[in-house]
Every structure is written in C-alpha cells, then in structure tokens.
Design a protein around this motif. Structure first.
Motif, PDB file in Angstrom:
ATOM      1  N   ILE A  32       4.146  13.532   0.625  1.00  0.00           N
ATOM      2  CA  ILE A  32       5.073  12.452   0.290  1.00  0.00           C
ATOM      3  C   ILE A  32       6.419  13.065  -0.107  1.00  0.00           C
ATOM      4  CG2 ILE A  32       5.572  10.582  -1.339  1.00  0.00           C
ATOM      5  CD1 ILE A  32       2.597  10.000  -1.444  1.00  0.00           C
ATOM      6  N   GLY A  33       7.461  12.720   0.608  1.00  0.00           N
ATOM      7  CA  GLY A  33       8.786  13.230   0.292  1.00  0.00           C
ATOM      8  C   GLY A  33       9.111  14.545   0.958  1.00  0.00           C
ATOM      9  N   ARG A  34       8.112  15.386   1.206  1.00  0.00           N
ATOM     10  CA  ARG A  34       8.340  16.672   1.877  1.00  0.00           C
ATOM     11  C   ARG A  34       7.029  17.143   2.487  1.00  0.00           C
ATOM     12  NH1 ARG A  34       8.238  21.257  -2.719  1.00  0.00           N
ATOM     13  NH2 ARG A  34       6.957  20.198  -4.268  1.00  0.00           N
ATOM     14  N   ALA A  50       5.186  16.216  -9.223  1.00  0.00           N
ATOM     15  CA  ALA A  50       4.686  14.843  -9.228  1.00  0.00           C
ATOM     16  C   ALA A  50       4.432  14.314  -7.825  1.00  0.00           C
ATOM     17  CB  ALA A  50       5.664  13.930  -9.968  1.00  0.00           C
ATOM     18  N   ASP A  51       5.299  14.658  -6.858  1.00  0.00           N
ATOM     19  CA  ASP A  51       5.112  14.109  -5.515  1.00  0.00           C
ATOM     20  C   ASP A  51       3.853  14.659  -4.853  1.00  0.00           C
ATOM     21  OD1 ASP A  51       6.192  16.624  -5.274  1.00  0.00           O
ATOM     22  OD2 ASP A  51       7.753  16.079  -3.836  1.00  0.00           O
ATOM     23  N   ASP A  52       3.509  15.929  -5.110  1.00  0.00           N
ATOM     24  CA  ASP A  52       2.277  16.484  -4.546  1.00  0.00           C
ATOM     25  C   ASP A  52       1.044  15.889  -5.211  1.00  0.00           C
ATOM     26  OD1 ASP A  52       3.603  18.024  -2.723  1.00  0.00           O
ATOM     27  OD2 ASP A  52       3.481  19.885  -3.875  1.00  0.00           O
ATOM     28  N   THR A  79       0.886  12.900  -6.380  1.00  0.00           N
ATOM     29  CA  THR A  79       0.800  11.551  -5.819  1.00  0.00           C
ATOM     30  C   THR A  79       0.185  11.579  -4.422  1.00  0.00           C
ATOM     31  OG1 THR A  79       2.717  10.812  -7.086  1.00  0.00           O
ATOM     32  CG2 THR A  79       2.128   9.511  -5.150  1.00  0.00           C
ATOM     33  N   THR A  80       0.577  12.566  -3.626  1.00  0.00           N
ATOM     34  CA  THR A  80       0.001  12.694  -2.285  1.00  0.00           C
ATOM     35  C   THR A  80      -1.498  12.921  -2.351  1.00  0.00           C
ATOM     36  OG1 THR A  80       2.064  13.629  -1.439  1.00  0.00           O
ATOM     37  CG2 THR A  80       0.098  13.944  -0.104  1.00  0.00           C
ATOM     38  N   THR A  94      -3.280   9.780  -3.424  1.00  0.00           N
ATOM     39  CA  THR A  94      -3.300   8.805  -2.335  1.00  0.00           C
ATOM     40  C   THR A  94      -4.366   9.164  -1.302  1.00  0.00           C
ATOM     41  OG1 THR A  94      -0.930   8.384  -2.631  1.00  0.00           O
ATOM     42  CG2 THR A  94      -1.905   7.705  -0.532  1.00  0.00           C
TER      43      THR A  94
END
Length: 266
Positions: free
Chosen positions: A151-153, A229-231, A233-234, A237
């Motif tokens: 997510i994001g990258r 945080a984005d990792d 979240t990934t 998910t």
C-alpha cells in the motif's frame, strides 16, 4: 513455527524425496540402520529418511520439548511408532548418547550452533566408517508475493525479508558461513554439493497458500515495532478474514533455495 515447519514439509515433499534418493544413491550397498536427525523440529527429515530407508531407526534431537512431543505424535500417525526415539539436547552443551550412526542429517540447524566446528567434530566422531552426513541450509527465505504488492509503495516482501535477514545475521552469526571450508577442516570429504530449488507456480495448492499465510502472520507478529505504518496496514489487509485477500492473489507463488552438502569422513 510448528505450523510453518509442517507446511514447508508438505510443500517441499517431492524435493525432499529427491534429496533422500540422492543420499541413498551415495550410500550404495551400505545398509542405513542408525540415523541421527539434528534439530529435528517437527520431523520432516526424520520421516523422509524412514520412508527411504526401511531398515532404519532415527534418533531425533532438538532443544524444544514441544517440537519433540509434536514429532512423536506425528510419528505415531505416520506409522513410524517404534522407529523414532527423541532426545532433548543442546548440542552446544555436548553430544548426547546416540550410539554410532550410519547417517547424520542436519536441515537448517547447523547455523544455530554456537560452536559449529565442535559439533562437526562430534558428528564425524559418531559416524561409522563410510557413513554420510547430509547438511541443508536455507540460502534464501521463502518468497511468495509479486513485487508490486504494498500500500503506497511496492516491494513489501523485499522489506520484510531485509528485516528478517538483519535479525538472523545479528542473532545467528553462522548464517551464510563458508560451510564447505568448515566441513573440509572437520575432516569430511564432500561427495555432493548442490542447490535444492523449490519453485511452485500459481495457482498454488491449498497447503502452499496456508504456508504463505503462516509466514506472513509470523512476520506480522515479530515485526510490529520495525515496520512502517503502511506496511503493517498492507499485512493486516492481506491477512484479514483468514487471509482472504492473500489467498485471492492471482500471482501468489513459492520460491526458496537451500544449499545441500553430502559428505563422508575422510
């Protein structure tokens, strides 16, 4: 870890059978009766060797009582009751009483030793003349995801494995050691050295999908404080609802590489 080891065994079963066939080829006419499995875990190597060598019994050594209990239960379910004996032991504290061996097997265990050279000397000492030592070390952690996941990258799995590799190098200094030199110095002649490559393409069988999910759950549990945080979240998910999205990925695969050495006392 128990679940991951059992699933790894299921996913790599055909490759493991090929490896034990190579061991049997090198054993030639020698009857393999006494086998020692170092760091036996849930019994992957022990059971493959018992299938390959019908006259053999295995002494399964591990530091974990939980692993050995699981192994003993699995041995009964696989019909190997009476052909496996377990020994809880830390080989850094000394070699336990095993008796002489025709074959010693060490899969992904030698890099855990504090003094692997001394353990190699103990292995050589326990092997009968002409006996074999089969050693397997993971060259790379299993890979599952396409590179664009994140997510994001993109590149989530690259970052997860970089963190895992750093932790392994910090806590297990013998990961990636020059094992051929150590084996030769310990008095062994290398009979075979090759890479065992596990490649399972998409669509994965159910066991391989469970293997992927178990691996990422372990990453998630052990890297909470080290991932952005984005990792996180990934991962959350992908793993939500019994890993529903992970299971639905069209390009989910399994790839891992293990280095194999089969040696005999010089």
């Amino acid at each position: 870890m128990t679940e991951m080891l059992d699933l790894d065994a299921e996913v790599a079963a055909d490759h493991l059978a090929g490896l034990t066939a190579r061991v049997a080829e090198l054993a030639g006419d020698r009857v393999v009766r006494d086998v020692v499995d170092i760091g036996a875990g849930t019994g992957t190597g022990s059971f493959a060797l018992l299938r390959r060598f019908p006259d053999a019994t295995v002494t399964a050594i591990d530091t974990s009582a939980e692993m050995l209990s699981h192994l003993a239960g699995s041995a009964r379910r696989h019909g190997f009751d009476g052909r496996v004996r377990t020994r809880q032991a830390d080989l850094d504290a000394g070699w336990p009483e095993t008796g002489a061996a025709d074959l010693v097997w060490a899969s992904a265990s030698m890099h855990h030793m504090g003094d692997p050279d001394r353990v190699l000397a103990d292995i050589r000492g326990v092997l009968r003349p002409g006996g074999l030592f089969a050693m397997i070390e993971m060259e790379s952690m299993p890979r599952f995801l396409p590179d664009d996941i994140g997510i994001g990258r993109p590149g989530l799995e690259n970052r997860l494995n970089a963190i895992a590799d750093h932790a392994r190098a910090e806590h297990l200094p013998h990961v990636g050691s020059d094992w051929p030199s150590r084996l030769t110095a310990a008095g062994f002649t290398i009979l075979d050295a090759h890479d065992l490559v596990v490649d399972v393409p998409s669509p994965l069988p159910a066991a391989a999908v469970r293997y992927a999910a178990a691996t990422f759950r372990r990453f998630r549990a052990g890297m909470t404080d080290r991932l952005p945080a984005d990792d996180l979240t990934t991962l959350d998910t992908l793993l939500a609802d019994d890993a529903r999205l992970l299971r639905a990925l069209p390009d989910l695969t399994v790839h891992s590489t293990r280095a194999v050495w089969i040696v005999t006392p010089t």
